[in-house]
Scaffold this motif. Structure first.
Motif, PDB file in Angstrom:
ATOM      1  N   GLU A  90     -52.063 -10.319  37.215  1.00 11.36           N
ATOM      2  CA  GLU A  90     -52.872  -9.228  37.788  1.00 11.36           C
ATOM      3  C   GLU A  90     -52.025  -7.957  37.945  1.00 11.36           C
ATOM      4  OE1 GLU A  90     -52.768 -12.375  39.603  1.00 11.36           O
ATOM      5  OE2 GLU A  90     -54.385 -12.974  38.273  1.00 11.36           O
ATOM      6  N   THR A 114     -51.434  -6.407  34.608  1.00 16.44           N
ATOM      7  CA  THR A 114     -52.637  -5.681  34.180  1.00 16.44           C
ATOM      8  C   THR A 114     -52.712  -4.322  34.874  1.00 16.44           C
ATOM      9  OG1 THR A 114     -53.767  -7.770  33.812  1.00 16.44           O
ATOM     10  CG2 THR A 114     -55.157  -5.816  34.014  1.00 16.44           C
ATOM     11  N   LYS A 115     -52.402  -4.291  36.184  1.00 12.57           N
ATOM     12  CA  LYS A 115     -52.408  -3.017  36.925  1.00 12.57           C
ATOM     13  C   LYS A 115     -51.352  -2.062  36.362  1.00 12.57           C
ATOM     14  CE  LYS A 115     -54.155  -4.423  41.440  1.00 12.57           C
ATOM     15  NZ  LYS A 115     -53.783  -4.817  42.802  1.00 12.57           N
ATOM     16  N   THR A 121     -52.616  -0.639  33.177  1.00 12.22           N
ATOM     17  CA  THR A 121     -53.651   0.353  33.484  1.00 12.22           C
ATOM     18  C   THR A 121     -52.996   1.657  33.940  1.00 12.22           C
ATOM     19  OG1 THR A 121     -55.164  -1.425  34.103  1.00 12.22           O
ATOM     20  CG2 THR A 121     -55.732   0.784  34.872  1.00 12.22           C
ATOM     21  N   THR A 122     -51.918   1.538  34.718  1.00 12.48           N
ATOM     22  CA  THR A 122     -51.170   2.713  35.178  1.00 12.48           C
ATOM     23  C   THR A 122     -50.669   3.521  33.978  1.00 12.48           C
ATOM     24  OG1 THR A 122     -50.484   1.581  37.200  1.00 12.48           O
ATOM     25  CG2 THR A 122     -49.142   3.451  36.518  1.00 12.48           C
ATOM     26  N   LYS A 166     -52.071   3.913  31.205  1.00 11.08           N
ATOM     27  CA  LYS A 166     -53.181   4.627  30.561  1.00 11.08           C
ATOM     28  C   LYS A 166     -53.526   5.922  31.279  1.00 11.08           C
ATOM     29  CE  LYS A 166     -55.244   0.366  28.875  1.00 11.08           C
ATOM     30  NZ  LYS A 166     -56.259  -0.663  29.104  1.00 11.08           N
ATOM     31  N   GLY A 167     -53.073   6.059  32.526  1.00 10.45           N
ATOM     32  CA  GLY A 167     -53.412   7.233  33.323  1.00 10.45           C
ATOM     33  C   GLY A 167     -52.742   8.501  32.825  1.00 10.45           C
ATOM     34  N   ARG A 173     -44.928   6.181  32.228  1.00  3.03           N
ATOM     35  CA  ARG A 173     -46.073   7.069  31.963  1.00  3.03           C
ATOM     36  C   ARG A 173     -45.672   8.545  32.113  1.00  3.03           C
ATOM     37  NH1 ARG A 173     -49.939   6.977  36.735  1.00  3.03           N
ATOM     38  NH2 ARG A 173     -48.285   8.324  37.497  1.00  3.03           N
ATOM     39  N   ILE A 231     -50.445   1.535  24.033  1.00  2.00           N
ATOM     40  CA  ILE A 231     -51.152   2.150  25.164  1.00  2.00           C
ATOM     41  C   ILE A 231     -50.746   3.609  25.315  1.00  2.00           C
ATOM     42  CG2 ILE A 231     -51.351   2.171  27.699  1.00  2.00           C
ATOM     43  CD1 ILE A 231     -51.224  -0.908  27.569  1.00  2.00           C
ATOM     44  N   ARG A 266     -53.151   6.876  24.696  1.00  2.00           N
ATOM     45  CA  ARG A 266     -53.357   7.802  25.809  1.00  2.00           C
ATOM     46  C   ARG A 266     -53.132   9.239  25.342  1.00  2.00           C
ATOM     47  NH1 ARG A 266     -48.840   8.517  30.128  1.00  2.00           N
ATOM     48  NH2 ARG A 266     -48.255   9.956  28.524  1.00  2.00           N
TER      49      ARG A 266
END
Length: 167
Positions: A69, A72-73, A76-77, A79-80, A113, A161, A165
């Protein structure tokens, strides 16, 4: 006395200052006349072994690998949208360094990121590049260990990713 973490030989762990390592053994060592029980952690990529007293492992932030989990977070971070503060570089560099050494996978993903550059963007400075590579290395090593893939596969997943982005 801190409570002893439940790590066993062959477990993969994250040591905040060095990233993912593997416990090769639990030994008794004599240090300054005291007998200590230590986890011997091997960092294969860095060709380094670290002895961590079992009663201090949680105090120094040694932890198990992140859960799927959390991974996954972290992904996702990535992708921001990059959040770059207007503070001086030296201040931002200290913050990035602290995030990398925190051992927190999501904080490390934020650094990747924020420091990622695609081909059209300006060049990174040497220190930016160093921080970016350190964060990317930590992220991909833990991703690889959690998902049971090699580091090249993890790097490719992260790169996909970041490239998507930027598009």
């Amino acid at each position: 006395m801190s409570k002893k973490p439940e790590f066993r030989p062959n477990d993969f762990v994250v040591y905040p200052a060095h990233g993912v390592g593997q416990i090769v053994s639990i030994e008794k060592q004599e240090v300054a006349g005291f007998e200590l029980e230590v986890f011997v952690v091997q960092f294969t990529k860095d060709k380094m072994k670290l002895s961590v007293p079992t009663n201090k492992a949680s105090d120094v932030g040694m932890r198990s690998l992140s859960s799927p989990e959390i991974v996954t977070k972290a992904m996702t971070t990535l992708k921001g949208k990059a959040k770059v503060k207007k503070a001086m570089w030296s201040r931002r560099a200290q913050e990035y360094e602290a995030k990398i050494n925190s051992g927190d996978l999501i904080a490390i993903a934020e650094v990747v990121r924020d420091l990622h550059r695609n081909d059209e963007q300006r060049e990174q400075s040497y220190s930016e590049r160093q921080l970016y590579e350190a964060a990317l290395d930590r992220l991909t090593r833990e991703l690889a260990a959690v998902q049971g893939m090699d580091e090249d596969g993890a790097l490719k997943a992260v790169d996909e990713i970041l490239t998507a982005r930027a598009a």
